[in-house]
Write a protein that holds these residues in place. Structure first.
Motif, PDB file in Angstrom:
ATOM      1  N   LEU A  74      20.939  -9.799  68.458  1.00  0.00           N
ATOM      2  CA  LEU A  74      21.194  -9.231  67.128  1.00  0.00           C
ATOM      3  C   LEU A  74      22.427  -8.333  67.138  1.00  0.00           C
ATOM      4  N   ALA A  75      22.582  -7.535  68.204  1.00  0.00           N
ATOM      5  CA  ALA A  75      23.749  -6.647  68.301  1.00  0.00           C
ATOM      6  C   ALA A  75      25.034  -7.457  68.409  1.00  0.00           C
ATOM      7  N   LEU A  76      25.006  -8.547  69.207  1.00  0.00           N
ATOM      8  CA  LEU A  76      26.182  -9.406  69.326  1.00  0.00           C
ATOM      9  C   LEU A  76      26.532 -10.034  67.980  1.00  0.00           C
ATOM     10  N   SER A  77      25.514 -10.448  67.217  1.00  0.00           N
ATOM     11  CA  SER A  77      25.746 -11.073  65.912  1.00  0.00           C
ATOM     12  C   SER A  77      26.404 -10.092  64.949  1.00  0.00           C
ATOM     13  N   ARG A  78      25.940  -8.856  64.937  1.00  0.00           N
ATOM     14  CA  ARG A  78      26.518  -7.868  64.027  1.00  0.00           C
ATOM     15  C   ARG A  78      27.946  -7.502  64.433  1.00  0.00           C
ATOM     16  N   LEU A  86      23.418 -14.415  63.877  1.00  0.00           N
ATOM     17  CA  LEU A  86      24.256 -15.608  63.893  1.00  0.00           C
ATOM     18  C   LEU A  86      23.668 -16.722  64.748  1.00  0.00           C
ATOM     19  N   ASN A  87      22.427 -16.563  65.197  1.00  0.00           N
ATOM     20  CA  ASN A  87      21.757 -17.628  65.937  1.00  0.00           C
ATOM     21  C   ASN A  87      21.166 -18.615  64.936  1.00  0.00           C
ATOM     22  N   PHE A  88      21.905 -19.662  64.634  1.00  0.00           N
ATOM     23  CA  PHE A  88      21.475 -20.662  63.653  1.00  0.00           C
ATOM     24  C   PHE A  88      20.618 -21.753  64.293  1.00  0.00           C
TER      25      PHE A  88
END
Length: 491
Positions: free
Chosen positions: A279-283, A430-432
């Motif tokens: 989640l941190a990487l996505s943000r 961003l994990n689709f």
């Protein structure tokens, strides 16, 4: 004796002229009065949408005028007495009742003209009544399948008119602000639906609908544009700017990279802190993508304008676009944007709430509804405009509509939803998932190969359409276990 009389008359005329203001000064004073009166009318009356000013008849001014002016050669004692009398009256510049009536009439005409242009100028607005019908069906029958279907139909014309109002407003703001407006409102329908889905905790619906919008634009919209343009101009190959296509392809590949690493991190189980690192990487990646898209706008609109000059004979279409006159005024565009956005927001709530029920009633996977059906609504206007421009041999505009919209969603829409979810406390990332990410990666590669030559024909269009049919069939048989809605907990 006659000579003496003529001398006396000359002296008398000279005295009259010296006593009264010279005719040249009088004409200047009259012109000044007319200018002041027109300025007064402009201040109090409404501007028409076509830019002309509604000014009352000037008869009211002449009736109330302080001075009555005559030609220099017709100066006489009678006119002097009239001028002396007129000097004694007060100076009145207030508009007459006729001018106030004219102002009210002008305002009503302006409103009617705006409604006529926005509401009654296109046949797609025949679908507008389906929106209220969806609300009535939800209230009285609670049939989710029909509510979803009617909401879909009702949003289609609103999305098209929203794009129209955005284009009209962009004509007043210049290219830089216009680009920001198109980035914000160009895919406003998808973003509004996504925000309501985020609010309801439907994170997978948000991810899949945004992914589906990218796939629809890159394969279906661009494929139909290539095919229709190739059929009309079958004797030649249509050309477009390779520079613009290359920049957009690079941004799409960057977006794929931003989606790929969180998915790889998740499925390889190599996170430093399980769940939170992804989640941190996505943000973090979302913030980087938003900055990159802002830099792209500056690059496109300021630094490298020449790269985006359409490739056509003489560049006539660019001049035509620059000289395009707005059909509605600036404030009318803002008002219509507000009205359409609010109405789309209302229908989006009914649409999102009916997705699960429609999936059960129609026996369709939620993934298929999210990836295939929802994007068709938001892309209906873009689909039509891309085909029309391709049939006019303006392929650069078609490419800007299709690939440009995909770039907006991938580099602006998806990161924007991640940030909004962050603010709302939803774990939007961003994990689709592997299936969706692989589909997007293959789509970007296929389209990049199609665009690398800078030419198009109907066969390329057929290949892109067939690729979209394969993607649609894949999602129809794909069951996404994470589509189950995580309803927000009620405290």
């Amino acid at each position: 004796m006659d000579n003496h009389k003529s001398q006396i008359v000359g002296i008398h005329s000279h005295l009259e002229v010296s006593f009264f203001p010279p005719p040249l000064q009088i004409s200047k004073f009259r012109a000044l009065l007319n200018i002041c009166y027109k300025a007064y009318c402009i201040w109090h009356l409404v501007l028409k949408s076509d830019g002309r000013v509604c000014v009352p008849q000037m008869g009211s001014l002449e009736e109330r005028a302080v001075l009555e002016f005559e030609d220099e050669s017709l100066f006489s004692p009678d006119s002097a007495s009239r001028k002396t009398h007129s000097r004694e009256g007060p100076l009145v510049l207030a508009p007459s009742p006729a001018s106030e009536t004219s102002g009210t009439k002008c305002m009503s005409n302006s409103i009617f003209n705006s409604i006529k242009v926005v509401v009654f100028s296109t046949k797609i607005n025949l679908l507008v009544p389906f929106g209220p019908a969806a609300i009535l069906v939800d209230k009285f029958t609670n049939n989710h399948g029909w509510v979803f279907f009617l909401s879909l139909l009702g949003i289609i014309p609103l999305a098209e008119r929203l794009g129209y109002a955005t284009e009209q407003l962009a004509l007043f703001t210049g290219p830089t602000v216009g680009g920001l407006l198109n980035a914000t409102f160009g895919n406003a329908t998808e973003l509004i639906i996504s925000v309501y889905a985020l609010k309801n905790g439907m994170i997978r619906v948000v991810q899949q609908s945004l992914l589906g919008s990218i796939l629809s634009n890159m394969l279906l919209v661009l494929g139909c544009a290539f095919f229709s343009g190739g059929m009309v101009f079958s004797k030649k190959e249509q050309v477009f700017s390779k520079a613009a296509a290359g920049v957009n392809s690079g941004l799409l590949l960057m977006a794929v990279m931003g989606l790929l690493f969180p998915a790889v991190l998740h499925f390889t189980h190599t996170e430093l802190h399980f769940g939170s690192s992804e989640l941190a990487l996505s943000r973090f990646s979302s913030c980087i993508m938003l900055v990159a898209y802002a830099a792209y706008l500056v690059f496109q609109l300021k630094s490298q304008k020449n790269l985006y000059v359409p490739v056509d004979e003489g560049g006539d279409q660019t001049e035509g676009d620059e000289d395009e006159a707005p059909e509605i005024s600036k404030w009318e565009s803002i008002i219509w944007l507000t009205i359409l956005t609010l109405w789309i927001s209302v229908l989006s709530e009914y649409l999102v709430n009916a997705i699960e029920g429609a999936s059960v009633a129609w026996k369709m996977p939620i993934a298929f509804i999210s990836v295939i059906l929802l994007p068709i609504v938001g892309n209906a206007a873009e689909h039509a405009s891309a085909i029309i421009f391709a049939m006019k041999d303006k392929l650069d505009i078609s490419l800007g509509v299709a690939i440009g919209s995909s770039t907006q969603i991938s580099m602006f829409g998806i990161p924007f939803c991640v940030v909004v979810g962050w603010i709302m406390g939803r774990p939007m990332d961003l994990n689709f998932q592997l299936f969706e990410t692989a589909t997007l990666f293959m789509t970007v590669i296929v389209v990049a190969f199609m665009l690398q030559e800078g030419t198009s024909n109907y066969f390329k269009g057929i290949m892109l359409i067939f690729c979209y049919l394969i993607v649609a069939a894949s999602f129809f048989v794909h069951i996404d276990p994470t589509s189950i809605v995580d309803k927000p907990s009620k405290h």
